[in-house]
Motif scaffolding. Structure first.
Motif, PDB file in Angstrom:
ATOM      1  N   MET A 267      -8.212 139.051 -20.656  1.00 47.11           N
ATOM      2  CA  MET A 267      -7.172 139.319 -21.849  1.00 47.11           C
ATOM      3  C   MET A 267      -6.076 137.995 -21.927  1.00 47.11           C
ATOM      4  O   MET A 267      -5.534 137.842 -20.714  1.00 47.11           O
ATOM      5  CB  MET A 267      -6.631 140.634 -22.178  1.00 47.11           C
ATOM      6  CG  MET A 267      -6.013 140.731 -23.485  1.00 47.11           C
ATOM      7  SD  MET A 267      -6.946 141.105 -24.857  1.00 47.11           S
ATOM      8  CE  MET A 267      -7.817 142.373 -24.747  1.00 47.11           C
ATOM      9  N   ILE A 268      -5.979 137.486 -22.695  1.00 47.05           N
ATOM     10  CA  ILE A 268      -4.886 136.349 -22.961  1.00 47.05           C
ATOM     11  C   ILE A 268      -3.680 136.811 -23.812  1.00 47.05           C
ATOM     12  O   ILE A 268      -4.169 137.187 -24.946  1.00 47.05           O
ATOM     13  CB  ILE A 268      -5.529 135.025 -23.401  1.00 47.05           C
ATOM     14  CG1 ILE A 268      -6.439 134.552 -22.476  1.00 47.05           C
ATOM     15  CG2 ILE A 268      -4.479 133.770 -23.366  1.00 47.05           C
ATOM     16  CD1 ILE A 268      -7.356 133.280 -22.825  1.00 47.05           C
TER      17      ILE A 268
ATOM     18  N   GLN B  13      -3.016 139.139 -28.352  1.00 46.73           N
ATOM     19  CA  GLN B  13      -3.910 139.400 -27.350  1.00 46.73           C
ATOM     20  C   GLN B  13      -5.335 138.890 -27.889  1.00 46.73           C
ATOM     21  O   GLN B  13      -5.636 139.387 -28.859  1.00 46.73           O
ATOM     22  CB  GLN B  13      -3.959 140.839 -27.047  1.00 46.73           C
ATOM     23  CG  GLN B  13      -2.668 141.323 -26.790  1.00 46.73           C
ATOM     24  CD  GLN B  13      -2.110 140.933 -25.218  1.00 46.73           C
ATOM     25  OE1 GLN B  13      -2.962 140.721 -24.469  1.00 46.73           O
ATOM     26  NE2 GLN B  13      -0.603 140.902 -25.314  1.00 46.73           N
TER      27      GLN B  13
ATOM     28  N   ASP C  55      -9.198 138.099 -26.619  1.00 46.45           N
ATOM     29  CA  ASP C  55     -10.079 138.441 -25.340  1.00 46.45           C
ATOM     30  C   ASP C  55     -10.330 137.137 -24.517  1.00 46.45           C
ATOM     31  O   ASP C  55     -10.471 137.288 -23.369  1.00 46.45           O
ATOM     32  CB  ASP C  55     -11.498 138.788 -25.982  1.00 46.45           C
ATOM     33  CG  ASP C  55     -11.404 140.252 -26.627  1.00 46.45           C
ATOM     34  OD1 ASP C  55     -10.741 140.970 -26.174  1.00 46.45           O
ATOM     35  OD2 ASP C  55     -12.262 140.436 -27.751  1.00 46.45           O
ATOM     36  N   THR C  56     -10.553 136.066 -25.108  1.00 48.97           N
ATOM     37  CA  THR C  56     -11.105 135.035 -24.437  1.00 48.97           C
ATOM     38  C   THR C  56     -10.549 133.611 -25.034  1.00 48.97           C
ATOM     39  O   THR C  56     -10.755 133.455 -26.010  1.00 48.97           O
ATOM     40  CB  THR C  56     -12.423 135.004 -23.896  1.00 48.97           C
ATOM     41  OG1 THR C  56     -12.414 133.835 -22.866  1.00 48.97           O
ATOM     42  CG2 THR C  56     -13.340 134.805 -25.074  1.00 48.97           C
TER      43      THR C  56
ATOM     44  N   THR D  41     -11.643 129.537 -23.489  1.00 55.58           N
ATOM     45  CA  THR D  41     -12.157 128.744 -22.263  1.00 55.58           C
ATOM     46  C   THR D  41     -10.941 127.624 -21.962  1.00 55.58           C
ATOM     47  O   THR D  41     -10.927 127.380 -20.744  1.00 55.58           O
ATOM     48  CB  THR D  41     -13.558 128.250 -22.457  1.00 55.58           C
ATOM     49  OG1 THR D  41     -13.688 127.575 -23.741  1.00 55.58           O
ATOM     50  CG2 THR D  41     -14.577 129.334 -22.552  1.00 55.58           C
TER      51      THR D  41
ATOM     52  N   PRO E 238      -6.807 130.530 -17.327  1.00 56.87           N
ATOM     53  CA  PRO E 238      -7.410 131.643 -16.770  1.00 56.87           C
ATOM     54  C   PRO E 238      -7.309 132.879 -17.281  1.00 56.87           C
ATOM     55  O   PRO E 238      -6.199 133.134 -18.162  1.00 56.87           O
ATOM     56  CB  PRO E 238      -6.243 131.561 -15.497  1.00 56.87           C
ATOM     57  CG  PRO E 238      -5.170 130.612 -15.897  1.00 56.87           C
ATOM     58  CD  PRO E 238      -5.490 130.068 -17.094  1.00 56.87           C
ATOM     59  N   ASP E 239      -7.882 133.887 -17.115  1.00 56.27           N
ATOM     60  CA  ASP E 239      -7.838 135.277 -17.384  1.00 56.27           C
ATOM     61  C   ASP E 239      -6.503 135.877 -17.150  1.00 56.27           C
ATOM     62  O   ASP E 239      -5.968 135.710 -15.951  1.00 56.27           O
ATOM     63  CB  ASP E 239      -9.154 136.264 -16.843  1.00 56.27           C
ATOM     64  CG  ASP E 239      -9.250 137.352 -17.608  1.00 56.27           C
ATOM     65  OD1 ASP E 239      -8.896 137.504 -18.897  1.00 56.27           O
ATOM     66  OD2 ASP E 239      -9.751 138.422 -17.097  1.00 56.27           O
ATOM     67  N   ALA E 240      -6.023 136.577 -18.166  1.00 54.82           N
ATOM     68  CA  ALA E 240      -4.830 137.340 -17.870  1.00 54.82           C
ATOM     69  C   ALA E 240      -3.674 136.164 -18.216  1.00 54.82           C
ATOM     70  O   ALA E 240      -2.348 136.643 -17.813  1.00 54.82           O
ATOM     71  CB  ALA E 240      -4.710 138.017 -16.677  1.00 54.82           C
TER      72      ALA E 240
END
Length: 79
Positions: free
Chosen positions: A1-2, A20, A22-23, A25, A65-67
């Motif tokens: 989650m970003i 927020q 989900d993704t 890249t 990156p994730d988060a």
């Protein structure tokens, strides 16, 4: 989650302070997603903004990156 945080004119154009996702890249893919999601007024503001990923300015090809926390920062003036 970003986590995406919008500031000043970017928040006004997006109609929110935070989102927020989900993704995403890359920074470039995130910019395109945000422009598509928020429409042409926001896209115009986004062209003048800097995106900071976890406190660092990255190029459009850089991976997110994730988060991560991404700040959408329009130009600021002050003294």
């Amino acid at each position: 989650m970003i986590r995406v945080r919008y500031f000043a004119g970017a928040a006004d154009a997006a109609g929110r302070d935070e989102a927020q996702l989900d993704t995403a890249t890359t920074v470039g893919a995130l910019k395109q997603h945000l422009a598509d999601a928020h429409g042409p007024e926001f896209a115009g503001v986004l062209e003048r903004c800097s995106l900071m990923v976890n406190g660092s300015r990255l190029g459009d090809d850089a991976a997110i990156p994730d988060a991560a926390t991404v700040d959408v920062l329009p130009p600021f003036a002050g003294g």
